[in-house]
Design a protein around this motif. Structure first.
Motif, PDB file in Angstrom:
ATOM      1  N   LEU A   7       0.817  -1.470  -0.150  1.00 26.16           N
ATOM      2  CA  LEU A   7       0.238  -0.003   0.033  1.00 26.16           C
ATOM      3  C   LEU A   7       1.060   1.339  -0.514  1.00 26.16           C
ATOM      4  O   LEU A   7       0.380   2.265  -1.022  1.00 26.16           O
ATOM      5  N   ILE A   8       2.122   1.414   1.069  1.00 31.98           N
ATOM      6  CA  ILE A   8       3.152   2.354   1.009  1.00 31.98           C
ATOM      7  C   ILE A   8       3.276   2.840  -0.495  1.00 31.98           C
ATOM      8  O   ILE A   8       3.604   3.813  -1.129  1.00 31.98           O
ATOM      9  N   LEU A   9       3.749   1.436  -0.441  1.00 31.31           N
ATOM     10  CA  LEU A   9       4.745   1.809  -2.470  1.00 31.31           C
ATOM     11  C   LEU A   9       3.893   2.171  -3.156  1.00 31.31           C
ATOM     12  O   LEU A   9       4.003   3.033  -4.327  1.00 31.31           O
ATOM     13  N   SER A  10       2.778   1.673  -3.235  1.00 29.65           N
ATOM     14  CA  SER A  10       1.651   1.792  -4.570  1.00 29.65           C
ATOM     15  C   SER A  10       1.000   3.489  -4.166  1.00 29.65           C
ATOM     16  O   SER A  10       1.234   4.225  -4.865  1.00 29.65           O
ATOM     17  N   LEU A  11       1.328   3.945  -3.214  1.00 27.05           N
ATOM     18  CA  LEU A  11       0.974   5.413  -2.883  1.00 27.05           C
ATOM     19  C   LEU A  11       1.969   6.125  -2.723  1.00 27.05           C
ATOM     20  O   LEU A  11       1.836   7.465  -3.604  1.00 27.05           O
ATOM     21  N   VAL A  12       2.856   6.200  -2.857  1.00 26.68           N
ATOM     22  CA  VAL A  12       4.581   6.989  -3.921  1.00 26.68           C
ATOM     23  C   VAL A  12       4.029   6.797  -4.881  1.00 26.68           C
ATOM     24  O   VAL A  12       4.591   7.873  -5.381  1.00 26.68           O
ATOM     25  N   ALA A  13       3.969   5.527  -5.402  1.00 30.71           N
ATOM     26  CA  ALA A  13       4.162   5.701  -6.833  1.00 30.71           C
ATOM     27  C   ALA A  13       3.537   6.625  -7.619  1.00 30.71           C
ATOM     28  O   ALA A  13       3.404   6.719  -8.719  1.00 30.71           O
ATOM     29  N   ALA A  14       2.125   6.435  -7.222  1.00 29.68           N
ATOM     30  CA  ALA A  14       1.478   7.650  -7.249  1.00 29.68           C
ATOM     31  C   ALA A  14       1.376   8.689  -7.063  1.00 29.68           C
ATOM     32  O   ALA A  14       1.096   9.694  -7.895  1.00 29.68           O
ATOM     33  N   SER A  15       1.672   9.412  -6.180  1.00 27.47           N
ATOM     34  CA  SER A  15       1.996  10.859  -6.119  1.00 27.47           C
ATOM     35  C   SER A  15       3.156  11.736  -6.811  1.00 27.47           C
ATOM     36  O   SER A  15       2.956  12.201  -7.435  1.00 27.47           O
ATOM     37  N   TRP A  16       4.124  10.209  -7.295  1.00 27.13           N
ATOM     38  CA  TRP A  16       4.907  10.619  -8.538  1.00 27.13           C
ATOM     39  C   TRP A  16       4.381  10.577  -9.671  1.00 27.13           C
ATOM     40  O   TRP A  16       4.479  11.905 -10.494  1.00 27.13           O
ATOM     41  N   SER A  17       3.194  10.450  -9.857  1.00 29.17           N
ATOM     42  CA  SER A  17       2.326  10.171 -10.978  1.00 29.17           C
ATOM     43  C   SER A  17       0.979  11.592 -11.845  1.00 29.17           C
ATOM     44  O   SER A  17       0.905  11.547 -12.314  1.00 29.17           O
ATOM     45  N   LEU A  18       1.100  12.209 -10.542  1.00 21.61           N
ATOM     46  CA  LEU A  18       0.236  13.569 -10.896  1.00 21.61           C
ATOM     47  C   LEU A  18       0.687  14.056 -11.129  1.00 21.61           C
ATOM     48  O   LEU A  18       1.981  14.515 -11.895  1.00 21.61           O
ATOM     49  N   PRO A  19      -0.803  15.168 -11.437  1.00 20.48           N
ATOM     50  CA  PRO A  19      -0.281  16.300 -13.149  1.00 20.48           C
ATOM     51  C   PRO A  19       0.419  17.599 -12.358  1.00 20.48           C
ATOM     52  O   PRO A  19      -0.015  17.160 -10.898  1.00 20.48           O
ATOM     53  N   ALA A  20       1.118  17.977 -13.250  1.00 18.85           N
ATOM     54  CA  ALA A  20       1.543  19.053 -13.057  1.00 18.85           C
ATOM     55  C   ALA A  20       0.276  20.617 -12.384  1.00 18.85           C
ATOM     56  O   ALA A  20      -1.128  20.153 -12.528  1.00 18.85           O
ATOM     57  N   SER A  21       0.882  20.990 -12.157  1.00 16.12           N
ATOM     58  CA  SER A  21       0.275  21.895 -11.062  1.00 16.12           C
ATOM     59  C   SER A  21      -0.887  22.756 -12.171  1.00 16.12           C
ATOM     60  O   SER A  21      -0.121  23.738 -12.564  1.00 16.12           O
ATOM     61  N   ALA A  22      -1.314  23.482 -11.764  1.00 11.80           N
ATOM     62  CA  ALA A  22      -2.716  23.857 -12.841  1.00 11.80           C
ATOM     63  C   ALA A  22      -2.509  25.479 -12.069  1.00 11.80           C
ATOM     64  O   ALA A  22      -2.208  25.571 -11.131  1.00 11.80           O
ATOM     65  N   GLN A  23      -2.658  25.959 -13.270  1.00 12.04           N
ATOM     66  CA  GLN A  23      -2.833  27.673 -13.023  1.00 12.04           C
ATOM     67  C   GLN A  23      -3.525  28.153 -13.959  1.00 12.04           C
ATOM     68  O   GLN A  23      -4.580  27.311 -14.844  1.00 12.04           O
ATOM     69  N   VAL A  24      -4.001  29.134 -13.358  1.00 12.27           N
ATOM     70  CA  VAL A  24      -5.147  30.110 -14.543  1.00 12.27           C
ATOM     71  C   VAL A  24      -4.110  31.460 -14.843  1.00 12.27           C
ATOM     72  O   VAL A  24      -2.720  31.990 -14.495  1.00 12.27           O
ATOM     73  N   LYS A  25      -3.587  31.549 -16.381  1.00 14.22           N
ATOM     74  CA  LYS A  25      -3.482  33.108 -16.532  1.00 14.22           C
ATOM     75  C   LYS A  25      -3.922  33.906 -17.354  1.00 14.22           C
ATOM     76  O   LYS A  25      -5.230  33.792 -17.849  1.00 14.22           O
ATOM     77  N   MET A  26      -3.413  34.898 -17.139  1.00 14.97           N
ATOM     78  CA  MET A  26      -4.716  36.378 -17.213  1.00 14.97           C
ATOM     79  C   MET A  26      -3.666  36.833 -19.024  1.00 14.97           C
ATOM     80  O   MET A  26      -2.415  37.478 -18.228  1.00 14.97           O
ATOM     81  N   SER A  27      -4.197  36.938 -19.984  1.00 17.23           N
ATOM     82  CA  SER A  27      -3.339  37.820 -21.203  1.00 17.23           C
ATOM     83  C   SER A  27      -4.155  38.971 -21.125  1.00 17.23           C
ATOM     84  O   SER A  27      -4.998  39.374 -20.890  1.00 17.23           O
ATOM     85  N   PHE A  28      -2.997  40.232 -21.310  1.00 23.54           N
ATOM     86  CA  PHE A  28      -3.703  41.375 -21.680  1.00 23.54           C
ATOM     87  C   PHE A  28      -3.539  41.649 -22.936  1.00 23.54           C
ATOM     88  O   PHE A  28      -2.936  41.787 -23.633  1.00 23.54           O
ATOM     89  N   HIS A  29      -4.712  42.474 -23.708  1.00 23.74           N
ATOM     90  CA  HIS A  29      -4.841  42.932 -25.001  1.00 23.74           C
ATOM     91  C   HIS A  29      -5.854  44.230 -24.764  1.00 23.74           C
ATOM     92  O   HIS A  29      -6.550  44.686 -24.304  1.00 23.74           O
TER      93      HIS A  29
END
Length: 176
Positions: A7-29
């Motif tokens: 279980l511990i190894l599975s949790l560690v492996a899952a944490s390595w495959s998490l997607p990159a941190s989400a973010q919102v971009k604000m563009s000025f037009h």
């Protein structure tokens, strides 16, 4: 014990495959505009991305404008509106620079938008509360240095180029 270790190894492996941190971009037009073709010079923001906490997808844009364009704008405050642009229109504009917002900053941007949208009475004023002032308020939330030189209050492209110069950490170049 073996199940616990698995279980511990599975949790560690899952944490390595998490997607990159989400973010919102604000563009000025900015839009150059033309009195002859019915669109005046204008500035607005485009928000795109994903909120980190909720995973909510964001695809929005907002600009501040007079509800009705007429010569009354030259005489003082008039009724106001928040303008949302079509993707086709956005493609014809100048994107000056983009900043990344935290979830907290995104919520502050939305609160500021609501404040401008829901202001009572005649809130649009060509010299004191126009699209430049609105976009400037949003830029301040993102931590940008903002000034409003009188000679640029009706020239959104020139003003955004000026803001670009005030914020060299953006790594942006003025739009020609």
């Amino acid at each position: 014990m073996l199940r616990f270790l698995t279980l511990i190894l599975s949790l560690v492996a899952a944490s390595w495959s998490l997607p990159a941190s989400a973010q919102v971009k604000m563009s000025f037009h900015s839009f150059n505009g033309s009195v002859l073709f019915g669109r005046y010079p204008h500035t607005f923001v485009v928000l795109e991305g994903t909120l980190e906490q909720s995973g909510q997808r964001i695809s929005e844009n907002f600009g501040f404008t007079a509800k009705t364009v007429s010569t009354a704008i030259l005489s003082g405050p008039v009724e106001h509106d928040i303008l949302v642009e079509t993707p086709k229109y956005i493609k014809k504009t100048n994107r000056h620079f983009t900043v990344t917002l935290s979830d907290s900053e995104y919520r502050k941007v939305k609160a500021e938008l609501a404040k401008w949208r829901d202001a009572p009475g005649k809130y649009y004023d060509l010299d004191t509360r126009n699209c430049i002032h609105f976009v400037g308020a949003l830029a301040k939330i993102a931590g940008l240095r903002v000034e409003f030189p009188d000679k640029m209050l009706r020239r959104p492209k020139k003003w955004l180029n000026y803001i670009t110069g005030l914020n060299p950490s953006l790594g942006a170049k003025p739009v020609g």
